[in-house]
Design an enzyme around this catalytic site. Structure first.
Site, PDB file in Angstrom:
ATOM      1  N   TRP A  85     -11.811 -65.425  36.707  1.00  0.00           N
ATOM      2  CA  TRP A  85     -11.065 -65.982  36.006  1.00  0.00           C
ATOM      3  C   TRP A  85     -10.066 -65.545  34.787  1.00  0.00           C
ATOM      4  CZ3 TRP A  85      -8.919 -70.611  39.466  1.00  0.00           C
ATOM      5  CH2 TRP A  85      -9.062 -70.377  40.645  1.00  0.00           C
ATOM      6  N   LYS A  86     -11.541 -64.916  34.474  1.00  0.00           N
ATOM      7  CA  LYS A  86     -11.682 -64.897  32.636  1.00  0.00           C
ATOM      8  C   LYS A  86     -10.966 -66.074  31.810  1.00  0.00           C
ATOM      9  CE  LYS A  86     -11.479 -59.644  33.402  1.00  0.00           C
ATOM     10  NZ  LYS A  86     -11.075 -58.267  33.002  1.00  0.00           N
TER      11      LYS A  86
ATOM     12  N   HIS B 204     -21.099 -59.325  30.790  1.00  0.00           N
ATOM     13  CA  HIS B 204     -19.965 -58.859  30.747  1.00  0.00           C
ATOM     14  C   HIS B 204     -18.918 -57.796  29.684  1.00  0.00           C
ATOM     15  CE1 HIS B 204     -15.398 -57.809  31.341  1.00  0.00           C
ATOM     16  NE2 HIS B 204     -15.452 -58.361  32.722  1.00  0.00           N
TER      17      HIS B 204
ATOM     18  N   GLU C   9     -19.332 -52.080  36.599  1.00  0.00           N
ATOM     19  CA  GLU C   9     -17.984 -51.951  35.484  1.00  0.00           C
ATOM     20  C   GLU C   9     -17.617 -50.662  34.648  1.00  0.00           C
ATOM     21  OE1 GLU C   9     -16.352 -56.180  36.885  1.00  0.00           O
ATOM     22  OE2 GLU C   9     -16.257 -56.258  34.990  1.00  0.00           O
TER      23      GLU C   9
ATOM     24  N   SER D 280     -10.281 -52.918  38.071  1.00  0.00           N
ATOM     25  CA  SER D 280      -8.745 -52.959  37.848  1.00  0.00           C
ATOM     26  C   SER D 280      -8.272 -53.029  40.038  1.00  0.00           C
ATOM     27  CB  SER D 280      -8.288 -51.519  37.539  1.00  0.00           C
ATOM     28  OG  SER D 280      -7.782 -51.840  35.940  1.00  0.00           O
TER      29      SER D 280
END
Ligand code: PGA
Length: 256
Positions: free
Chosen positions: A10-11, A94, A166, A217
């Site tokens: 959810w950042k 991340h 990612e 995405s």
């Protein structure tokens, strides 16, 4: 057989109230079924989200942790604090933290060791930038990141690890309108190589156990194709995990 997993990152998007409102809107519709589902809200919302969604068999994760278990680290959150509110997964390395917050491979390695020893699943993010993709050095970059992250990690714990591929150039492309997304072929090549890197380091058995995810995405439109890719065991979803799309993505994962 590796169980599929869908993780929502959810950042820094929703306040506590917004997170609870979101959970309230989806909780009667989302159905984890045979798939592991994990939501990673901001620190301030984790506990309340878990209370509201835990009965649906959805787990909570954190987006970061400090590498020490205690001490004078103003503003930081340690592993015990996370365990006390039911956190069982933590996103580590991340690219947004590596690039914008200058998080190093050494720091990532410390966090991975700590989490594995504490029986929390680290979701280790790796991936190349656009220059490394275009120059063809992306597999070397990913191997470097994995080797650094796993330096001196006790072999007994490694199979608990989850690795998320990612590619930096494919993250949040709906926000920056570059439109770049990884193709099935690109995801397949990297996922195969990640499993091979783990095999070289720890052998075939452990390599066959760890879950490899794709993130960048992901939407309800492309999730089926990615989930059907060889060596891919799940998705790390950003923007679309705070939208009703996540219901559909979990539904799709259940049909595969
Ligand atoms: P995105 O984010 O799905 O919005 O690209 C993925 C991530 O950064 O984990």
């Amino acid at each position: 057989m590796r169980k599929k997993i869908i993780i929502g990152n959810w950042k820094m998007t929703m306040t506590n109230n917004e997170s609870l409102e979101f959970v309230k809107n989806i909780r009667d519709i989302i159905s984890p079924g045979k798939v592991d589902v994990v939501f990673c809200p901001s620190y301030t919302a984790i506990n309340e989200v878990r209370k509201r969604i835990g009965s649906k068999n959805i787990k909570v994760g954190a987006q970061n942790v400090h590498f020490e278990t205690a001490g004078a680290y103003t503003g930081e959150i340690n592993v015990k604090m996370l365990q006390s509110i039911g956190v069982s997964y933590v996103i580590i390395g991340h690219s947004e933290r590596r690039i914008k917050l200058k998080e190093t491979d050494e720091l990532i390695n410390k966090k991975i060791k700590l989490l594995l020893a504490e029986d929390i699943t680290p979701i280790l993010c790796v991936g190349e930038n656009i220059e490394e993709r275009l120059s063809g050095t992306y597999i070397d970059k990913i191997e470097f990141q994995i080797r650094k992250a796993l330096e001196d990690v006790d072999i007994r714990y490694v199979e608990k690890l989850t690795i998320a591929y990612e590619p930096v150039w494919a993250i949040s492309t709906s926000d920056n309108s570059s439109g770049l997304v990884a193709s099935k072929k690109e995801v397949e090549e990297v996922a195969k190589n990640i499993r091979y890197i783990i095999e070289k380091l720890y052998g075939l058995y452990i390599a066959s156990k760890i879950r490899i995810l794709y993130g960048g995405s992901v939407s309800s439109q492309n999730s089926k194709e990615i989930l059907e890719t060889e060596n891919i065991d799940g998705l790390l979803v950003g923007a679309k995990s705070t939208k009703p799309d996540i219901i559909k993505i979990v539904e799709i994962a259940n049909k595969i």
